[in-house]
Enzyme design. Structure first.
Site, PDB file in Angstrom:
ATOM      1  N   ARG A 171       0.843  -1.215   0.243  1.00 36.98           N
ATOM      2  CA  ARG A 171       0.036  -0.014  -0.285  1.00 36.98           C
ATOM      3  C   ARG A 171       0.772   1.425   0.006  1.00 36.98           C
ATOM      4  O   ARG A 171       2.058   1.309   0.501  1.00 36.98           O
ATOM      5  CB  ARG A 171      -1.043   0.032   1.227  1.00 36.98           C
ATOM      6  CG  ARG A 171      -1.975  -1.055   1.107  1.00 36.98           C
ATOM      7  CD  ARG A 171      -3.074  -0.577   0.349  1.00 36.98           C
ATOM      8  NE  ARG A 171      -4.273  -1.546   0.091  1.00 36.98           N
ATOM      9  CZ  ARG A 171      -4.355  -2.576  -0.947  1.00 36.98           C
ATOM     10  NH1 ARG A 171      -3.359  -2.678  -1.563  1.00 36.98           N
ATOM     11  NH2 ARG A 171      -5.429  -3.226  -0.437  1.00 36.98           N
ATOM     12  N   HIS A 197      -0.650  -0.095  -9.885  1.00 39.43           N
ATOM     13  CA  HIS A 197      -1.361  -0.983  -8.774  1.00 39.43           C
ATOM     14  C   HIS A 197      -1.918  -2.254  -9.766  1.00 39.43           C
ATOM     15  O   HIS A 197      -3.250  -2.410  -9.760  1.00 39.43           O
ATOM     16  CB  HIS A 197      -2.721  -0.078  -8.219  1.00 39.43           C
ATOM     17  CG  HIS A 197      -3.002  -1.091  -6.873  1.00 39.43           C
ATOM     18  ND1 HIS A 197      -3.351  -0.198  -5.861  1.00 39.43           N
ATOM     19  CD2 HIS A 197      -3.160  -2.432  -6.451  1.00 39.43           C
ATOM     20  CE1 HIS A 197      -3.746  -1.129  -4.786  1.00 39.43           C
ATOM     21  NE2 HIS A 197      -3.825  -2.391  -5.387  1.00 39.43           N
TER      22      HIS A 197
END
Ligand code: OXD
Length: 310
Positions: free
Chosen positions: A225, A273
């Site tokens: 993250r 991502h």
């Protein structure tokens, strides 16, 4: 039994609605913004829900995260307390993460950025690197994805090590645990892969202090993250040479804004991502199966622990 679906992109939401309708015949599935009777919603299937979205449903029984992480659900300050959360995990996600980690570790190991620079300069520059058993590569976070990544690296012959909060045995991987084991884990670790869950205790863990404990010239791969990374500390560590290269798949703000300095930094590889992006068809089947099990039994094997944060 209404299922409310939300993803930040409207076309994706519609796609998921239609797919779940096909997989759960007889269930009422609708995009969150098209729900007419909020009291009928018992299930929500979401990726990065907006603040207050879940609080609109007084009879919500379960929230399904369209992904392995649940931090994006817990980030909602108005999230109703005590509603269980189901993670979406599966062999596809693990396989994709293994591929991503292997690709980028090998890339740093073989110094591909330098090799490509040599090509651009028409320079026949043969880079000699240690063989994998002489290269220490560490994975922080040994959940499903982290353990699989560490095993993959060991399988490629690397001196693989792993760190987790409470300790874990993985064949072929030297493991370290807890705060006491962190410094030993970091020392000598030439390529560091972060696969920790994002929790209060891991927020900002990729910071100047941690970078300083790695050997000079180490490489960092963050595929967990954006909140794990202190962006300015990475830039400073790259400038000082403490960190040689970084690969970042996740960011504080996604999509990464066009004016973010990471885009143009030649020492940083940016990917959008995608390390372990859910394959919508497979993910849909997993989510439908979990919703059916949950509706019948009130639980399912992929329940997350909201108190732990993953
Ligand atoms: C996930 C992710 O949580 O892709 O699955 O980040």
């Amino acid at each position: 039994m209404t299922v409310a679906v939300y993803l930040p992109a409207q076309d994706k939401t519609q796609w998921w609605v239609e797919m779940l309708q096909g997989l759960l015949p007889g269930w009422d599935i609708a995009a969150i913004d098209e729900i007419e009777d909020p009291s009928a919603v018992k299930h929500a299937v979401v990726w990065r829900p907006r603040a207050g979205d879940m609080a609109r449903f007084p009879n919500l029984e379960v929230i399904v995260s369209i992904g392995a992480g649940i931090d994006h659900v817990l980030a909602d300050p108005e999230l109703p307390k005590g509603v269980p959360i189901i993670r979406t995990v599966g062999d596809d996600l693990t396989q994709r993460m293994r591929e991503y980690v292997a690709l980028h570790v090998l890339r740093h190991h073989r110094d591909m950025p330098r090799q490509l620079q040599a090509q651009a300069e028409k320079d026949w520059h043969a880079i000699v690197v240690p063989v994998a058993p002489n290269r220490v590569v560490g994975v922080m976070g040994l959940g499903n994805l982290g353990a699989a990544a560490a095993k993959t690296l060991a399988g490629l012959g690397f001196a693989a090590r792993g760190w987790s909060k409470s300790g874990k045995d993985i064949e072929g991987v030297e493991t370290f645990a807890g705060a006491d084991g962190m410094d030993a884990f970091l020392s000598g670790c030439e390529i560091l892969v972060n696969l920790l869950p994002l929790t209060d205790s891991t927020k900002g863990i990729l910071n100047a202090d941690l970078f300083g404990k790695l050997p000079k010239g180490a490489c960092v791969i963050n595929c967990a993250r954006g909140g794990h990374l202190v962006d300015g500390d990475l830039i400073a560590a790259l400038e000082s040479g403490q960190i040689k290269q970084a690969t970042l798949d996740v960011f504080h703000q996604e999509p990464l804004p066009a004016d973010n300095a990471f885009w143009a930094n030649s020492a940083i590889t940016v990917t959008p991502h995608v390390a372990s992006q859910i394959d919508a068809a497979t993910g849909g089947r997993l989510i439908a199966a979990n919703l059916k099990i949950f509706a019948e039994t009130g639980t399912c094997p992929d329940m997350a622990d909201a108190a732990r944060g993953y």
